[in-house]
Write a protein that holds these residues in place. Structure first.
Motif, short mmCIF file in Angstrom:
data_model
loop_
_atom_site.label_atom_id
_atom_site.label_comp_id
_atom_site.label_asym_id
_atom_site.label_seq_id
_atom_site.Cartn_x
_atom_site.Cartn_y
_atom_site.Cartn_z
N LEU A 1 -21.35 63.18 -9.24
CA LEU A 1 -20.51 64.20 -8.43
C LEU A 1 -19.05 64.79 -9.12
O LEU A 1 -18.55 65.63 -8.74
CB LEU A 1 -20.20 63.67 -7.01
CG LEU A 1 -21.15 63.56 -6.05
CD1 LEU A 1 -20.90 63.07 -4.81
CD2 LEU A 1 -21.78 64.89 -5.88
N GLY A 2 -18.81 63.98 -10.24
CA GLY A 2 -17.44 64.07 -10.75
C GLY A 2 -17.32 65.44 -11.46
O GLY A 2 -16.56 66.25 -11.03
N LEU A 3 -18.48 65.98 -11.96
CA LEU A 3 -18.42 67.18 -12.81
C LEU A 3 -18.39 68.67 -11.73
O LEU A 3 -18.12 69.68 -11.97
CB LEU A 3 -19.31 67.60 -13.87
CG LEU A 3 -18.86 66.69 -15.25
CD1 LEU A 3 -19.82 66.87 -16.33
CD2 LEU A 3 -17.56 67.11 -15.47
N ALA A 4 -19.24 68.07 -10.44
CA ALA A 4 -19.32 69.08 -9.70
C ALA A 4 -17.77 69.42 -8.76
O ALA A 4 -17.57 70.35 -8.77
CB ALA A 4 -20.35 68.44 -8.46
N VAL A 5 -17.39 68.24 -8.66
CA VAL A 5 -15.94 68.49 -8.32
C VAL A 5 -15.13 69.35 -9.09
O VAL A 5 -14.28 70.29 -8.77
CB VAL A 5 -15.05 66.98 -8.09
CG1 VAL A 5 -13.74 67.24 -7.64
CG2 VAL A 5 -16.10 66.31 -6.67
N VAL A 6 -15.17 69.01 -10.61
CA VAL A 6 -14.35 69.66 -11.58
C VAL A 6 -14.89 71.22 -11.53
O VAL A 6 -14.00 72.01 -11.53
CB VAL A 6 -14.74 69.20 -12.85
CG1 VAL A 6 -14.18 70.02 -13.80
CG2 VAL A 6 -14.11 67.75 -13.10
N PHE A 7 -16.11 71.40 -11.42
CA PHE A 7 -16.35 72.85 -11.43
C PHE A 7 -15.97 73.53 -10.24
O PHE A 7 -15.35 74.71 -10.31
CB PHE A 7 -17.95 73.01 -11.48
CG PHE A 7 -18.69 74.47 -11.41
CD1 PHE A 7 -18.60 75.18 -12.34
CD2 PHE A 7 -18.99 74.86 -10.28
CE1 PHE A 7 -18.99 76.42 -12.31
CE2 PHE A 7 -19.53 76.03 -9.85
CZ PHE A 7 -19.52 77.00 -11.14
N ASN A 8 -16.18 73.01 -8.95
CA ASN A 8 -15.69 73.80 -7.74
C ASN A 8 -14.01 73.82 -7.64
O ASN A 8 -13.77 74.81 -7.28
CB ASN A 8 -16.25 72.80 -6.44
CG ASN A 8 -17.53 72.98 -6.30
OD1 ASN A 8 -17.91 74.14 -5.49
ND2 ASN A 8 -18.59 72.50 -6.61
N THR A 9 -13.48 72.90 -8.36
CA THR A 9 -12.13 73.15 -8.33
C THR A 9 -11.47 74.26 -9.34
O THR A 9 -10.66 74.95 -9.27
CB THR A 9 -11.28 71.71 -8.78
OG1 THR A 9 -11.82 70.79 -7.57
CG2 THR A 9 -9.85 71.60 -8.63
N VAL A 10 -11.91 74.24 -10.55
CA VAL A 10 -11.56 75.13 -11.65
C VAL A 10 -11.95 76.67 -11.13
O VAL A 10 -11.07 77.61 -11.21
CB VAL A 10 -12.39 74.71 -12.78
CG1 VAL A 10 -12.00 75.89 -13.76
CG2 VAL A 10 -11.91 73.34 -13.39
#
Length: 398
Positions: A361-370
């Protein structure tokens, strides 16, 4: 805050290359420059205050200033930045009205100041000079108006595109969360049922050994379920509004790296920030800190498998939809990523290390935040055995 300090008289060529005086001849620019003064001011100096009488034009020769306006609640709202070569307070040359915003030095600055009365005394005998100035002011106002309209349309398109991408990502995350939760909850139900069977009358007193295995299963799988819910909450938190802040992006990155090191003393990851000039940014600091935290954790866990390693962070100027932006680049020299996995890296629950407890889920969080509150773009480049480079592009002013 300090007040501006008086400096020296401006040299003749100080206005060369300044857009407002571009139509002036070298001799005319020199004549204007001779009527003004150059001074240096420290970071934090108030160069112009909202509501004050407008009596001077300023040309920023070196450094960066913040433009702010007062809000109805007594606070200040960031309007933007001005950099070397930009003018501010130019309407004072025409109307002498009150200032519409405050200007504060974000870094040490060198400024050319031209008082209205002195300028009018110079151009009054020369209608040609006045006509040139009015033409330049009209052109600047027209360009600003066109740019505002264009940027608004681009911003709306970018918001719509990002909203659609986030919606897809959240839908995937909800579906994945339901699937992932089924396993630990199913194990918990089975363990609880087993405990009930052991506790039925006629089965005799329960021994510690009989209780240990189902209790351990319950504990481990409930903990896993809690972690999944917390991770999903982090994705939802990407949409939470935060106050905009004016800060130095490079310094904020250094602070985020230091905080990560304190929070993860067991990870032998060295984070190096590439030195450089100040990078003024108006944005949401907590959101960007969350993004960096996940990228550092990813580099440690996947790039180096939890072993010793180094991550390098660079901040470079860029453009995003024709708007000034910053590229924030996080590089490692670790294991790299197979090409087949690159298209799905930001999908919720995609991971190649589930056997090591990673949820994906880490990069999913990154993508949604960016792409959400930071209004930016995300690019990931990697070669197996050659490390990974993650580039975050964010507007310099949100």
């Amino acid at each position: 805050m300090t007040s501006a300090t008086t400096g020296t008289t401006a040299p003749g060529g100080i206005l060369d290359g300044i857009v407002l005086f571009e139509a002036f001849s070298p001799e005319e620019r020199a004549a204007v420059a001779s009527r003004g003064r150059v001074f240096d001011a420290a970071a934090g100096t108030v160069l112009m205050r909202e509501g004050d009488s407008a009596s001077s034009l300023y040309v920023l020769l070196d450094g960066t200033v913040r433009v702010v306006r007062d809000d109805p609640f007594g606070g200040q709202v960031e309007v933007g930045f001005r950099r070397a070569g930009d003018c501010f307070g130019e309407m004072a040359l025409i109307d002498g009205g009150s200032r519409s915003a405050s200007v504060i030095a974000a870094t040490p600055v060198t400024v050319f100041e031209l008082e209205r009365d002195l300028f009018l005394a110079l151009i009054s005998p020369s209608p040609d000079l006045l006509a040139k100035l009015l033409r330049e002011l009209s052109r600047m106002i027209r360009e600003v108006s066109e740019r505002v309209v264009r940027e608004d349309l681009e911003r709306r398109a970018r918001i719509a595109e990002s909203a659609l991408a986030r919606q897809r990502a959240i839908t995937q995350a909800v579906t994945g969360l339901a699937h992932e939760l089924n396993t630990p909850l199913g194990v918990c139900v089975t363990a609880a049922s087993h405990l009930q069977d052991l506790a039925r009358p006629g089965n005799g007193p329960l021994s510690t050994e009989e209780l240990r295995e189902p209790a351990a299963l319950l504990d481990a799988n409930l903990a896993r379920a809690v972690e999944l819910v917390e991770a999903f909450s982090a994705i939802a938190a990407c949409q939470t509004a935060e106050p905009l802040e004016a800060l130095d992006l490079r310094r904020m990155t250094e602070d985020a790296a230091s905080l990560f090191a304190v929070q993860h003393p067991d990870l032998p990851l060295v984070i190096r920030i590439v030195p450089g000039a100040a990078c003024p940014w108006i944005g949401y600091a907590p959101h960007l800190e969350r993004v960096l935290h996940h990228l550092f954790a990813n580099a440690a866990a996947h790039g180096y498998g939890g072993g010793p390693g180094e991550a390098e962070v660079a901040v470079e100027p860029a453009t995003l939809d024709a708007v000034p932006a910053w590229n924030l680049i996080v590089r490692d020299r670790g294991a790299g990523i197979p090409a087949d996995n690159l298209p799905t890296l930001t999908d919720a629950f995609f991971t190649t290390a589930r056997n090591r407890g990673h949820k994906g889920l880490g990069l999913a969080v990154v993508f949604n935040t960016v792409t959400g509150p930071l209004g930016g773009r995300l690019a990931i480049d990697s070669v197996p055995g050659g490390g990974t480079s993650v580039t975050i592009t964010v507007p310099q002013e949100l």
